[in-house]
Design an enzyme around this catalytic site. Structure first.
Site, PDB file in Angstrom:
ATOM      1  N   GLU A  56       0.858  -1.184   0.000  1.00  0.00           N
ATOM      2  CA  GLU A  56       0.000   0.000   0.000  1.00  0.00           C
ATOM      3  C   GLU A  56       0.896   1.237   0.000  1.00  0.00           C
ATOM      4  O   GLU A  56       1.707   1.432   0.901  1.00  0.00           O
ATOM      5  CB  GLU A  56      -0.896  -0.013   1.243  1.00  0.00           C
ATOM      6  CG  GLU A  56      -2.007   1.009   1.217  1.00  0.00           C
ATOM      7  CD  GLU A  56      -3.073   0.767   0.139  1.00  0.00           C
ATOM      8  OE1 GLU A  56      -3.818   1.727  -0.137  1.00  0.00           O
ATOM      9  OE2 GLU A  56      -3.174  -0.336  -0.425  1.00  0.00           O
ATOM     10  N   GLU A  66      -0.730   9.740  -5.517  1.00  0.00           N
ATOM     11  CA  GLU A  66       0.399   8.808  -5.577  1.00  0.00           C
ATOM     12  C   GLU A  66       0.648   8.338  -7.006  1.00  0.00           C
ATOM     13  O   GLU A  66       1.788   8.165  -7.426  1.00  0.00           O
ATOM     14  CB  GLU A  66       0.120   7.619  -4.643  1.00  0.00           C
ATOM     15  CG  GLU A  66       0.121   8.039  -3.178  1.00  0.00           C
ATOM     16  CD  GLU A  66      -0.997   7.446  -2.326  1.00  0.00           C
ATOM     17  OE1 GLU A  66      -1.357   8.084  -1.320  1.00  0.00           O
ATOM     18  OE2 GLU A  66      -1.504   6.365  -2.671  1.00  0.00           O
ATOM     19  N   ASP A  82      -7.127   2.681   2.901  1.00  0.00           N
ATOM     20  CA  ASP A  82      -6.740   1.397   3.507  1.00  0.00           C
ATOM     21  C   ASP A  82      -7.929   0.441   3.564  1.00  0.00           C
ATOM     22  O   ASP A  82      -7.805  -0.745   3.291  1.00  0.00           O
ATOM     23  CB  ASP A  82      -6.190   1.634   4.917  1.00  0.00           C
ATOM     24  CG  ASP A  82      -4.996   2.576   4.892  1.00  0.00           C
ATOM     25  OD1 ASP A  82      -4.062   2.302   4.118  1.00  0.00           O
ATOM     26  OD2 ASP A  82      -5.003   3.583   5.602  1.00  0.00           O
TER      27      ASP A  82
END
Length: 418
Positions: A219, A250, A403
């Site tokens: 992750e 990201e 998450d």
């Protein structure tokens, strides 16, 4: 291998409690003072963008953390991507989770009973991460937030040095996992270049020791150092993992760091263009994923942004993608609104109802059909599964959403033994 206590509160209220006045908005790669903190917070609040930064001054940070955790209305939660993914998976009563982040007394108390922490992972003091939230339309000085989001900062040395990685890998023999989830590499940015390089090499050696046949998911999280990101992609970590999870910030940072497609794009404007996102995801698997010529294990990417998710897989390695990407989208809607199931009065659609699948190749044009919300397309041996997200109108909690999405997607993913 990262775990901490998240202290969640209103960013504007904390800055006021610290006696900080609104002023310039300015990005800082590292926060060295309260002045840097208020400038960086204003910068990202004005953009409505999530960001995470290291606060270098220990004493000043501990004072801010104390003020934050004692602030009326502040909430303390399990934090750190690894602990959050573990906590999400542990809500399934049939699963046992091994967590090896640095675990202090408060974090230990907050963890689910299904989460097992080896004694070597326990430490006397908790690592606190401060999560400063702001709402859509909220104002501070001359800054107005275009949407709800949060700004995260910490002075976290044990997570930053990945202190628990070796403990984690050595505990796997006894634990016999079906899946390994790694996260926390982004925390190393607070280290010096030399220390980081050395630690990354040690991390790579450790990850290589994980038993063959156990799938590994990495992750990613917010990063600022392009050379470091480039090392993770090119030489070291990507070829060792089977799957990665990441968001739009990201993804863009990744393509900029490795001179991939659309690398000249400075930032997203509104909802990220599906064609642009697909081009970058395709390039990651084509350039750094598993092929007959390349000894890489990477075959899966789970991309999530507020409005939609895409699960991309190399053919022949994964199954059940429709359920996996849908489960991730459902988790986003329920967790943000803090409801057990999707409450249609509390959510709205922000995804484009029509889009093209690429901005580089001759693309297909896709129109969403509400009866079959997961759309599938194909490109040179790589499958794309797209779903819109039912976005929470008034999010109760935005932290840890990525998450939860990744954890839920993994739970529904079927990995084919190779």
């Amino acid at each position: 291998v990262n775990g901490c206590v998240d202290v969640v509160l209103s960013g504007v209220k904390l800055l006021e409690a610290l006696g900080l006045e609104p002023g310039d908005a300015k990005n800082h790669v590292v926060l060295n003072s309260r002045q840097d903190l208020k400038e960086a917070f204003a910068h990202f609040m004005g953009k409505g963008a999530a960001a995470e930064r290291f606060f270098s001054d220990a004493e000043s940070f501990h004072h801010i953390a104390q003020t934050a955790s004692e602030y009326p209305g502040a909430q303390l939660y399990v934090g750190g991507n690894a602990a959050l993914i573990g906590q999400k998976l542990a809500t399934n009563p049939d699963l046992k989770i091994l967590l090896c982040g640095p675990v202090g007394p408060k974090l230990h108390e907050l963890l689910d009973d299904n989460v097992f922490v080896p004694p070597e992972s326990m430490q006397e003091r908790d690592e606190f991460h401060l999560i400063l939230e702001y709402q859509a339309g909220e104002e501070w000085g001359g800054v107005k937030a275009p949407n709800a989001n949060r700004f995260i900062f910490s002075h976290d040395l044990s997570n930053g040095a990945l202190n628990m990685l070796e403990v984690f890998v050595s505990s796997l023999d006894e634990f016999q996992p079906d899946l390994v989830v790694l996260s926390g590499l982004h925390m190393m940015e607070g280290q010096s270049k030399e220390m980081r390089q050395r630690r990354l090499m040690e991390a790579v050696a450790s990850i290589s020791d994980i038993p063959t046949g156990v799938p590994i998911h990495l992750e990613l999280a917010s990063m600022t150092d392009q050379d470091f990101m480039s090392n993770i992609i090119h030489q070291q970590v990507f070829p060792l993992v089977n799957s990665i999870g990441l968001n739009e910030q990201e993804l863009l940072f990744l393509t900029q760091s490795a001179s991939g497609p659309h690398a000249s794009l400075a930032s997203w404007n509104g909802v990220p263009d599906v064609g642009v996102v697909s081009d970058i995801l395709f390039w990651i698997l084509k350039e750094h994923g598993k092929t007959e010529e390349r000894a890489s294990d990477l075959t899966r990417i789970h991309f999530h942004t507020l409005a939609y998710h895409i699960l991309v897989t190399v053919d022949g390695h994964w199954g059940n993608q429709v359920a996996a990407v849908a489960a991730g989208a459902r988790a986003a809607g329920t967790q943000a609104c803090a409801t057990k199931t999707i409450d249609t009065t509390k959510v709205f659609l922000k995804a484009p109802l029509e889009f093209v699948t690429s901005q580089i190749e001759s693309p297909s044009k896709i129109s969403l059909n509400p009866d079959e919300p997961v759309v599938h397309w194909h490109r040179e041996g790589i499958s794309f599964h797209f779903t819109p997200v039912l976005v929470c109108k008034d999010p109760v909690r935005t932290v840890g959403l990525g998450d939860a999405i990744s954890a839920e997607g993994l739970l529904y993913s079927e990995v084919y033994p190779q």
